[in-house]
Design an enzyme around this catalytic site. Structure first.
Site, PDB file in Angstrom:
ATOM      1  NE  ARG A   1      -0.402  -0.357  12.407  1.00  0.00           N
ATOM      2  CZ  ARG A   1      -1.204  -1.065  11.430  1.00  0.00           C
ATOM      3  NH1 ARG A   1      -1.170  -2.130  11.047  1.00  0.00           N
ATOM      4  NH2 ARG A   1      -2.341  -0.040  11.044  1.00  0.00           N
TER       5      ARG A   1
ATOM      6  NE  ARG B   1      -7.301  -7.843   6.130  1.00  0.00           N
ATOM      7  CZ  ARG B   1      -6.948  -7.775   7.524  1.00  0.00           C
ATOM      8  NH1 ARG B   1      -6.148  -6.800   7.988  1.00  0.00           N
ATOM      9  NH2 ARG B   1      -8.075  -8.389   8.248  1.00  0.00           N
TER      10      ARG B   1
ATOM     11  CE  LYS C   1       0.059  -2.517   2.658  1.00  0.00           C
ATOM     12  NZ  LYS C   1      -1.225  -2.418   3.367  1.00  0.00           N
TER      13      LYS C   1
END
Length: 320
Positions: free
Chosen positions: A318, A118, A183
């Site tokens: 976050r 992104r 992630k």
């Protein structure tokens, strides 16, 4: 375009994880041992963990299962499949061919020289360690119908990975997959089209499968591999076929039910649901409790002022 045929043949020879002498490799490929050494350096720059032992030759640190069109097509129907081992970007390959592609066309790669995430960020793409996959989809309902599509794709991939034994995979708004707060994968949906016309979508995914700590040393956040999340990981060709099949089925379903049909599924998988989070909007930071998503795909954040939806723009979530 650079011809990588010799380098790819060299990878195929080394993929068994055994030692091969430079002389034997050179004879098989019809090149000198010095040329083999140069090619090895290039392969190492692609992220392949190749080492040399005096008197034994070159070896990969472990066996490598290469992606194979025949193996993939034996497991999943695909209107068009391009497997390009070394590419700039699987998304860009499909974007450059919008208008020529059948619905559900797929591009896969072993290594991306210019993989992207992104907001134009680089997506680290070492050779053979992960899966880099893009699919083309046409939405006749237009661009507005694509709202929240990255969330839908996240649900599809998470559920597919759960089906192969990675039960604790979660989604993170708006476009990531997580395992144990790290992630695991990223999703990038890129769109072209004009108002009032069909939307042409390219849906890209980068999934960490077996990336080493050294390969991922430049990643600026906590990350993990599917090997950590799944005790009996299928072969990469089977994994790719599973994801392609689930993506196709999910996109067809999305055309019929829209985002409303996925809100409950998203909230079930939401890594940060009912947890304190920080929402980064440019230089601004908003803290609150994540309360899932709404029918527009907006993140619902509860603060002292109540529950507010946030969507689009330079927004990043976050954990606190």
């Amino acid at each position: 375009m650079i011809d990588h045929a010799t380098r790819l043949a060299l990878v195929a020879m080394l993929s068994d994880g055994r030692f091969h002498s430079g002389e034997a490799l050179g004879e098989s490929l019809g090149i000198s041992r010095a040329a083999i050494s140069k090619h090895i350096k290039t392969l190492q720059s692609w992220g392949l963990d190749i080492y040399r032992v005096q008197g034994k030759g070159y070896s990969l640190a472990s066996k490598l299962e290469l992606l194979d069109c025949d193996k993939l097509l034996a497991q999943v129907k695909c209107s068009s499949l391009d497997l390009i081992p070394v590419i700039d970007s699987t998304n860009q390959f499909l974007l450059d061919r919008v208008g020529q592609l059948p619905q559900g066309a797929v591009c896969l790669a072993e290594y991306q020289e210019s993989g992207r995430g992104r907001r134009g960020r680089q997506w680290l793409s070492p050779f053979g360690s992960n899966l880099y996959l893009s699919m083309y989809w046409r939405l006749d309902a237009g661009m507005a119908a694509a709202m929240g599509l990255s969330l839908v794709v996240g649900v599809a991939i998470a559920e597919a990975l759960q089906s192969i034994g990675a039960e604790d995979i979660k989604v993170k708004w708006p476009n990531d997959l997580y395992y144990q707060d790290r992630k695991l994968a990223g999703i990038l949906v890129e769109m072209t089209g004009k108002a009032g016309e069909a939307a042409h979508l390219v849906i890209g995914m980068g999934l960490n499968v077996a990336m080493t700590e050294q390969e991922g040393s430049d990643i600026g956040q906590a990350w993990t591999n599917l090997t950590q999340a799944c005790s009996h990981l299928p072969e990469r060709n089977q994994l790719a076929a599973t994801l392609i099949r689930r993506l196709y089925e999910t996109l067809e379903h999305y055309e019929n039910v829209g985002l409303d049909g996925f809100i409950e599924r998203w909230n079930r998988l939401d890594n940060f649901l009912d947890r304190p989070v920080k929402l980064l909007i440019g230089e601004r930071v908003v803290e609150g409790i994540a309360r899932g998503i709404n029918s527009q795909g907006a993140l619902l954040l509860e603060t002292e002022q109540g529950i507010t939806p946030y969507v689009g723009g330079e927004i990043s979530l976050r954990g606190c």
